[in-house]
Design a protein around this motif. Structure first.
Motif, short mmCIF file in Angstrom:
data_model
loop_
_atom_site.label_atom_id
_atom_site.label_comp_id
_atom_site.label_asym_id
_atom_site.label_seq_id
_atom_site.Cartn_x
_atom_site.Cartn_y
_atom_site.Cartn_z
N ALA A 203 25.15 -27.05 -3.52
CA ALA A 203 24.86 -25.70 -3.05
C ALA A 203 23.69 -25.08 -3.82
CB ALA A 203 26.11 -24.82 -3.18
N VAL A 204 23.64 -25.36 -5.12
CA VAL A 204 22.55 -24.85 -5.95
C VAL A 204 21.22 -25.42 -5.48
CG1 VAL A 204 21.52 -25.03 -8.26
CG2 VAL A 204 23.90 -24.35 -8.00
N GLU A 205 21.17 -26.72 -5.24
CA GLU A 205 19.92 -27.34 -4.81
C GLU A 205 19.50 -26.83 -3.44
OE1 GLU A 205 20.64 -31.44 -7.40
OE2 GLU A 205 20.88 -31.47 -5.22
N SER A 206 20.48 -26.57 -2.57
CA SER A 206 20.16 -25.98 -1.26
C SER A 206 19.65 -24.55 -1.41
CB SER A 206 21.40 -25.99 -0.36
OG SER A 206 21.80 -27.32 -0.07
N GLU A 207 20.24 -23.82 -2.34
CA GLU A 207 19.82 -22.44 -2.58
C GLU A 207 18.39 -22.39 -3.12
OE1 GLU A 207 19.86 -18.25 -3.03
OE2 GLU A 207 21.05 -19.65 -1.83
N LEU A 208 18.04 -23.32 -3.99
CA LEU A 208 16.68 -23.35 -4.50
C LEU A 208 15.68 -23.60 -3.38
CD1 LEU A 208 17.20 -25.45 -7.78
CD2 LEU A 208 16.77 -22.98 -7.60
N ARG A 209 16.04 -24.52 -2.47
CA ARG A 209 15.16 -24.79 -1.33
C ARG A 209 15.07 -23.56 -0.42
NH1 ARG A 209 17.48 -28.96 0.18
NH2 ARG A 209 16.07 -30.54 -0.69
N LEU A 210 16.21 -22.94 -0.15
CA LEU A 210 16.23 -21.75 0.70
C LEU A 210 15.46 -20.60 0.06
CD1 LEU A 210 17.33 -20.37 3.25
CD2 LEU A 210 19.39 -19.76 1.93
N HIS A 211 15.60 -20.45 -1.24
CA HIS A 211 14.91 -19.37 -1.95
C HIS A 211 13.40 -19.51 -1.77
CE1 HIS A 211 14.65 -16.21 -5.02
NE2 HIS A 211 13.61 -16.87 -5.49
N ARG A 212 12.91 -20.74 -1.82
CA ARG A 212 11.48 -20.95 -1.65
C ARG A 212 11.05 -20.66 -0.22
NH1 ARG A 212 11.75 -26.54 -5.16
NH2 ARG A 212 12.04 -25.51 -7.17
N LEU A 213 11.89 -21.03 0.74
CA LEU A 213 11.55 -20.78 2.14
C LEU A 213 11.57 -19.30 2.47
CD1 LEU A 213 13.51 -23.68 3.89
CD2 LEU A 213 11.04 -23.49 3.61
N THR A 214 12.54 -18.58 1.93
CA THR A 214 12.67 -17.16 2.28
C THR A 214 11.61 -16.30 1.61
OG1 THR A 214 14.32 -16.90 0.51
CG2 THR A 214 15.14 -17.25 2.74
N ARG A 215 10.91 -16.85 0.66
CA ARG A 215 9.80 -16.09 0.09
C ARG A 215 8.75 -15.80 1.14
NH1 ARG A 215 9.26 -19.50 -5.51
NH2 ARG A 215 10.89 -18.42 -6.67
N ALA A 216 8.71 -16.67 2.18
CA ALA A 216 7.74 -16.44 3.26
C ALA A 216 8.02 -15.11 3.95
CB ALA A 216 7.81 -17.58 4.28
N SER A 217 9.29 -14.84 4.28
CA SER A 217 9.62 -13.58 4.94
C SER A 217 9.43 -12.40 4.00
CB SER A 217 11.07 -13.62 5.46
OG SER A 217 11.97 -13.81 4.39
N ASP A 218 9.61 -12.62 2.70
CA ASP A 218 9.42 -11.54 1.73
C ASP A 218 7.96 -11.14 1.63
OD1 ASP A 218 12.08 -11.62 1.19
OD2 ASP A 218 11.90 -12.83 -0.62
N ARG A 219 7.07 -12.01 2.11
CA ARG A 219 5.64 -11.72 2.03
C ARG A 219 5.14 -10.85 3.17
NH1 ARG A 219 2.71 -14.32 -1.51
NH2 ARG A 219 0.84 -13.95 -0.30
N GLN A 220 6.03 -10.46 4.11
CA GLN A 220 5.60 -9.62 5.21
C GLN A 220 4.99 -8.33 4.66
OE1 GLN A 220 8.34 -9.01 8.41
NE2 GLN A 220 9.14 -11.07 8.28
N GLY A 221 3.80 -8.01 5.12
CA GLY A 221 3.13 -6.81 4.65
C GLY A 221 2.40 -7.03 3.34
N ALA A 222 2.55 -8.18 2.72
CA ALA A 222 1.92 -8.43 1.43
C ALA A 222 0.93 -9.59 1.51
CB ALA A 222 2.99 -8.73 0.38
N GLY A 223 0.46 -9.91 2.72
CA GLY A 223 -0.49 -11.00 2.87
C GLY A 223 0.19 -12.32 3.18
N MET A 224 -0.59 -13.39 3.14
CA MET A 224 -0.08 -14.71 3.48
C MET A 224 -0.42 -15.69 2.36
SD MET A 224 -0.96 -14.81 7.56
CE MET A 224 0.31 -16.00 7.95
N LEU A 225 0.41 -16.73 2.28
CA LEU A 225 0.25 -17.75 1.25
C LEU A 225 0.17 -19.12 1.91
CD1 LEU A 225 0.38 -18.82 -1.70
CD2 LEU A 225 2.88 -18.84 -1.44
N LEU A 226 -0.84 -19.89 1.54
CA LEU A 226 -0.94 -21.27 2.00
C LEU A 226 -0.37 -22.19 0.94
CD1 LEU A 226 -2.16 -23.35 4.10
CD2 LEU A 226 -4.02 -23.59 2.42
N ARG A 227 0.63 -22.99 1.32
CA ARG A 227 1.18 -23.99 0.42
C ARG A 227 0.59 -25.35 0.78
NH1 ARG A 227 4.86 -22.03 -2.93
NH2 ARG A 227 6.02 -20.16 -2.35
N SER A 228 -0.07 -25.95 -0.21
CA SER A 228 -0.73 -27.23 0.02
C SER A 228 -0.41 -28.26 -1.07
CB SER A 228 -2.25 -27.02 0.06
OG SER A 228 -2.70 -26.42 -1.15
#
Length: 415
Positions: A203-228
């Protein structure tokens, strides 16, 4: 297990420990994983009757280390799934870093005070050499979940305790981030307890992955980030209304544009992308398509200049390195930049950034940061990094033997 069976097991393990301490011999019935751990502990200089784990991280230093560690993001899940129930059951929950240092120890107050007597406290190094055989230290040494029952602990002060632990891995790179441990009485060594620990780790490892993914929605109104970084086939643009997958060519263009904030000509971009004489025409066509894909963000021309509301993870890592925030840079560095790209500008930037990250890590002399890099696919065969780990790793670290063995393998294979 019946009370009688438990008493028999307690007696058998205690007798095996006493025999080993007195003569160095290990009875046939002793679990191989315990026998090997006892032998490693003694080789590393453990005094079975008098050794105590060092507490080498305190107060503000401990708080700063925890705040910057990736597992800080997972602590709410650990508390929700494990700590509350463990408190009711009279058990402690501990989370260590990759080097075996305890970062969090939570549970009933009375039990925590008891645990202080064996230095099972936040900031203490629980390795086989410092504390003898123990679940978090041995789990890290072997990179596998396991349980240690009563006198299977080699250090005498710890023989009244039992523990179950499992390593926690980075969901993207596979690097060991630390270990999750459940400590208490004999019940902690029951099979179902280890199952609970392993489920919590998943569950912890899934949460870490989810936390990284949900940062995208947290960026609404704050610009965009390209992950490469570390991405094989193309980048991901986060922000706005979620995540947009980008082609390999568009990702290359965005990364190069991010490195030229004052603007870059189409001809120069063509050189950075290909040695083909006809590349300039192709690049201009790709830039036109990219401009459409980026809307409502802008991509101006003459020279080409990227919208300031879009940043790349490459720029973020560079900024963190310039600010000497090495732990934060490592958290963002998911691997080499677009590793399958053969664009000259990308290859040059990929090699440069990778070298800057690894050199900065080596300069820190921090074993946890170095191990988190060394355990990845991009650090696994890096002999210089592994030598740096060896040189700064506490002799009592649970990873000590593994690091030496890995270096020996690299010496054989790389000459």
């Amino acid at each position: 297990m019946s009370d009688r069976d438990r008493r028999d097991r307690l007696r058998s393990v205690a007798e095996a420990r006493d025999r080993f301490v007195s003569t160095g011999e290990t009875p046939e019935g002793l679990r191989p994983v315990v026998r090997s751990s006892w032998q490693r502990s003694i080789r590393e200089g453990l005094d079975p009757d008098h050794s105590s784990p060092p507490v080498d991280l305190l107060d503000d230093d401990l708080e700063a280390w925890r705040a910057g560690h990736p597992l800080a993001d997972a602590m709410p899940v650990i508390r929700r799934l494990l700590v509350d129930d463990a408190r009711e059951a009279g058990m402690l929950v501990a989370v260590s870093d990759a080097a075996g240092r305890l970062m969090w120890v939570e549970g009933p107050t009375a039990l925590r005070r008891r645990a202080e007597g064996i230095h099972f406290v936040e900031g203490a190094l629980w390795s086989e050499a410092a504390a003898g055989t123990n679940a978090p230290g041995t789990a890290l040494a072997l990179d596998q979940p396991l349980q240690i029952f009563a006198a299977e602990h080699l250090a005498r002060p710890v023989t009244a305790w039992s523990c179950s632990a499992a390593p926690i891995h980075d969901p993207d790179t596979g690097a060991v981030l630390g270990a999750l441990d459940l400590t208490g009485g004999d019940d902690v060594a029951a099979p179902h307890t280890l199952t609970i620990v392993k489920a919590t780790v998943a569950a912890v490892e899934s949460e870490l992955r989810l936390h990284r993914l949900t940062r995208a929605s947290d960026r609404q109104g704050a610009g965009m980030l390209l992950r490469s970084l570390g991405r094989e086939s193309g980048g991901a643009l986060e922000g706005g209304h979620g995540i947009t997958r980008m082609s390999g060519r568009h990702t290359e263009l965005l990364v190069l544009l991010g490195q030229a904030r004052d603007g870059i000509s189409g001809d120069r971009l063509a050189v950075e992308l290909s040695s083909d004489d006809h590349a300039a025409v192709t690049v201009r066509a790709e830039l036109s398509r990219l401009r459409t894909a980026l809307a409502p963000l802008t991509l101006t021309s003459r020279p080409y200049r990227l919208d300031p509301h879009l940043v790349t993870d490459v720029e973020q890592v560079q900024d963190l390195l310039r600010g000497h925030r090495i732990a934060a840079a490592l958290n963002l560095y998911r691997g080499p930049l677009l590793p399958t790209s053969d664009a000259p500008g990308i290859c040059r930037l990929r090699d440069q950034l990778h070298r800057q990250v690894r050199d900065a890590l080596i300069r820190t002399g921090d074993p946890d940061l170095l191990l988190r890099f060394a355990d990845t696919a991009h650090g696994y065969d890096d002999e210089q990094v592994w030598r740096a780990v060896r040189d700064c790793l506490h002799p009592g670290s649970p990873r000590h033997d593994g690091v030496r063995a890995h270096l020996a393998r690299l010496d054989r294979e790389l000459g």
